[in-house]
Design an enzyme around this catalytic site. Structure first.
Site, PDB file in Angstrom:
ATOM      1  N   GLU A 161     -13.209  24.602  10.263  1.00 39.96           N
ATOM      2  CA  GLU A 161     -11.738  24.099  10.048  1.00 39.96           C
ATOM      3  C   GLU A 161     -11.177  25.495   9.581  1.00 39.96           C
ATOM      4  O   GLU A 161     -10.375  26.096   9.716  1.00 39.96           O
ATOM      5  CB  GLU A 161     -11.874  22.998   9.316  1.00 39.96           C
ATOM      6  CG  GLU A 161     -10.178  23.444   7.676  1.00 39.96           C
ATOM      7  CD  GLU A 161      -9.918  22.055   7.471  1.00 39.96           C
ATOM      8  OE1 GLU A 161      -9.672  21.011   8.176  1.00 39.96           O
ATOM      9  OE2 GLU A 161      -9.481  22.093   6.350  1.00 39.96           O
ATOM     10  N   ARG A 217      20.825  43.063  13.844  1.00 40.36           N
ATOM     11  CA  ARG A 217      21.804  43.090  12.530  1.00 40.36           C
ATOM     12  C   ARG A 217      22.185  44.209  11.934  1.00 40.36           C
ATOM     13  O   ARG A 217      21.298  45.178  11.931  1.00 40.36           O
ATOM     14  CB  ARG A 217      20.746  42.456  11.368  1.00 40.36           C
ATOM     15  CG  ARG A 217      21.116  42.384   9.589  1.00 40.36           C
ATOM     16  CD  ARG A 217      22.367  41.524   9.543  1.00 40.36           C
ATOM     17  NE  ARG A 217      22.959  41.209   8.675  1.00 40.36           N
ATOM     18  CZ  ARG A 217      23.991  40.643   7.737  1.00 40.36           C
ATOM     19  NH1 ARG A 217      24.847  40.199   9.024  1.00 40.36           N
ATOM     20  NH2 ARG A 217      24.624  40.861   6.917  1.00 40.36           N
ATOM     21  N   GLN A 273      14.195  52.876   8.221  1.00 35.52           N
ATOM     22  CA  GLN A 273      12.411  52.663   8.186  1.00 35.52           C
ATOM     23  C   GLN A 273      12.161  51.456   7.471  1.00 35.52           C
ATOM     24  O   GLN A 273      11.025  51.427   7.540  1.00 35.52           O
ATOM     25  CB  GLN A 273      12.257  54.180   7.176  1.00 35.52           C
ATOM     26  CG  GLN A 273      10.681  54.577   8.651  1.00 35.52           C
ATOM     27  CD  GLN A 273       9.957  56.069   7.636  1.00 35.52           C
ATOM     28  OE1 GLN A 273      10.222  56.794   6.594  1.00 35.52           O
ATOM     29  NE2 GLN A 273       9.926  57.033   8.647  1.00 35.52           N
TER      30      GLN A 273
END
Ligand SMILES: Cc1cc2nc3c(=O)[nH]c(=O)nc-3n(C[C@H](O)[C@H](O)[C@H](O)COP(=O)(O)OP(=O)(O)OC[C@H]3O[C@@H](n4cnc5c(N)ncnc54)[C@H](O)[C@@H]3O)c2cc1C
Length: 379
Positions: free
Chosen positions: A241, A267, A278
């Site tokens: 798992e 955007r 940055q």
């Protein structure tokens, strides 16, 4: 050392990514109940039986190939609860039956589990036994050709929809690691009740519940492995798992990063795309660094498991910690990049965080993984 995927691995990855995007993409996660039609769609793609033997209808894949398929599933399907449900069914449930079931048990359950007609849940956690699974209050007492199981499990993913429970009980109190045994219990067995789904923060497509055993009688043939082998079986299922399920979160981070990059490019604020700041572009660079670092650790753990090389448990723990911590950190960053929209449920960004937070808890907490890593380092 070859970092490339084979043509077959790339083909399988693309096929699952495209199919899950087409059939399971764009659907919001439902609360509480796993929807059977979605489960069946995943089963038709072979996801419920990836690493189960072909003779029982599975894909016979090893750990790395299974992980790559779950990575594609986690990237293509925004219902991470469903992805988690299928992965837990396969890795914590069916793998234990595959590797420790008698011929009779394998024949009885594996074809249905591989086809997704049966859903498995793994039930080990109890109110007083979470990280420490060596002191289970649920007991199994031998009575002739049967065991009588009594007690309550507190948190079992898939349980409210499950057909088969993989559970662990004390057969020899005081024997710690050697005092636990593993059992396969059909959900309809007399004495088994499962609670309504528990309300959770995320993973809405995977219901979790409590399981109560009231003098539940199962035949000795329902025991996996030998009496006292339960802890070994659980450790084995958890290795699978931790190695493979967390690949789904690598896929989730790929999807999330793609969306963050697209958002940063489009955007505009202060007359330019926010990617030009940055602070934003470096945030995305750090997200990429966490994603790629954790991907490599996870692949390495899977490879060591496939090769049965010494040290695989520590390598898998490293991968599990790296993926889970990256998923939580990247999910917070994604919200920051999307601004206020990132906090709105309608944008589908905050759900990455809700679905990622439990990764540092399930399949053994981060702290328990660090114990494994420290032990392998000789501490
Ligand atoms: C979404 C989700 C799905 C789950 N699915 C399943 C499932 O399908 N089946 C199942 O059986 N269980 C399931 N669990 C339960 C899960 O396995 C447990 O929550 C987990 O093992 C931790 O146990 P606990 O919650 O009792 O925490 P505890 O063990 O009480 O731990 C609490 C805190 O103490 C820390 N701690 C404990 N011991 C140590 C130690 N020795 N050293 C350092 N720190 C320690 C832990 O790391 C943790 O931070 C699920 C949990 C979640 C959140």
């Amino acid at each position: 050392m070859d970092f490339g995927l084979t043509a077959e691995q790339q083909r399988r990855y693309a096929e699952i990514l495209n199919a899950t995007r087409e059939q399971l993409g764009g659907i919001g996660a439902p609360a509480g109940h796993l929807r059977r039609e979605r489960w069946r769609a995943a089963a038709r793609l072979g996801l419920t039986g990836l690493c189960l033997p072909a003779e029982y209808g599975g894909g016979s894949l090893g750990a790395l190939d299974t992980a790559l398929c779950l990575e594609a599933f986690g990237r293509g399907c925004p219902d991470t609860g469903l992805v988690f449900a299928v992965s837990a069914h396969l890795l914590a449930g069916a793998v234990a039956i595959r590797d420790f079931g008698s011929d009779e048990v394998r024949k009885r359950f594996l074809p249905g589990l591989a086809a997704g007609e049966l859903i498995a849940a793994n039930a080990i956690t109890e109110e007083e036994a979470g990280s420490d699974t060596s002191r289970l209050a649920v007991s199994a007492c031998r009575d002739g050709d049967d065991y009588v199981i009594t007690g309550e499990k507190s948190f079992a993913s898939n349980a409210p929809d499950a057909d088969v429970l993989l559970t662990y009980a004390t057969t020899s109190p005081g024997d710690g690691f050697l005092g636990t045994s593993a059992f396969v219990v059909p959900v309809g067995s007399p004495g088994v009740t499962v609670s309504e789904p528990l309300a959770k923060m995320g993973l809405g497509g995977c219901p979790a519940g409590r399981v109560t055993f009231r003098e539940c009688r199962v035949s000795v043939s329902c025991r996996l492995g030998d009496e006292g082998q339960g802890s070994t079986i659980f450790a084995h299922a958890m290795a699978w798992e931790r190695a493979c399920l967390f690949a789904a979160y690598v896929g989730l981070m790929d999807d999330q990063l793609e969306r963050c990059i697209a958002r940063a490019r489009t955007r505009r604020q202060f007359g330019r795309p926010i990617a030009r700041f940055q602070a934003v572009s470096h945030r995305i660079a750090v997200m990429k660094q966490r994603l790629e670092g954790s991907r490599l650790l996870l692949y390495r753990g899977c490879w060591l498991l496939d090769e049965q090389q010494p040290g695989y448990a520590g390598a898998i723990a490293l991968g599990k910690v790296a993926v889970s911590e990256a998923a939580v950190a990247n999910s917070l960053d994604a919200i920051q990049i999307f601004g206020g929209n990132g906090y709105l449920a309608s944008a589908g960004i905050e759900r990455y965080l809700r679905d990622s937070v439990p990764t540092t808890l399930f399949s053994g907490t981060t702290e328990i993984q660090r114990e494994i890593i420290a032990q392998e380092a000789g501490l």
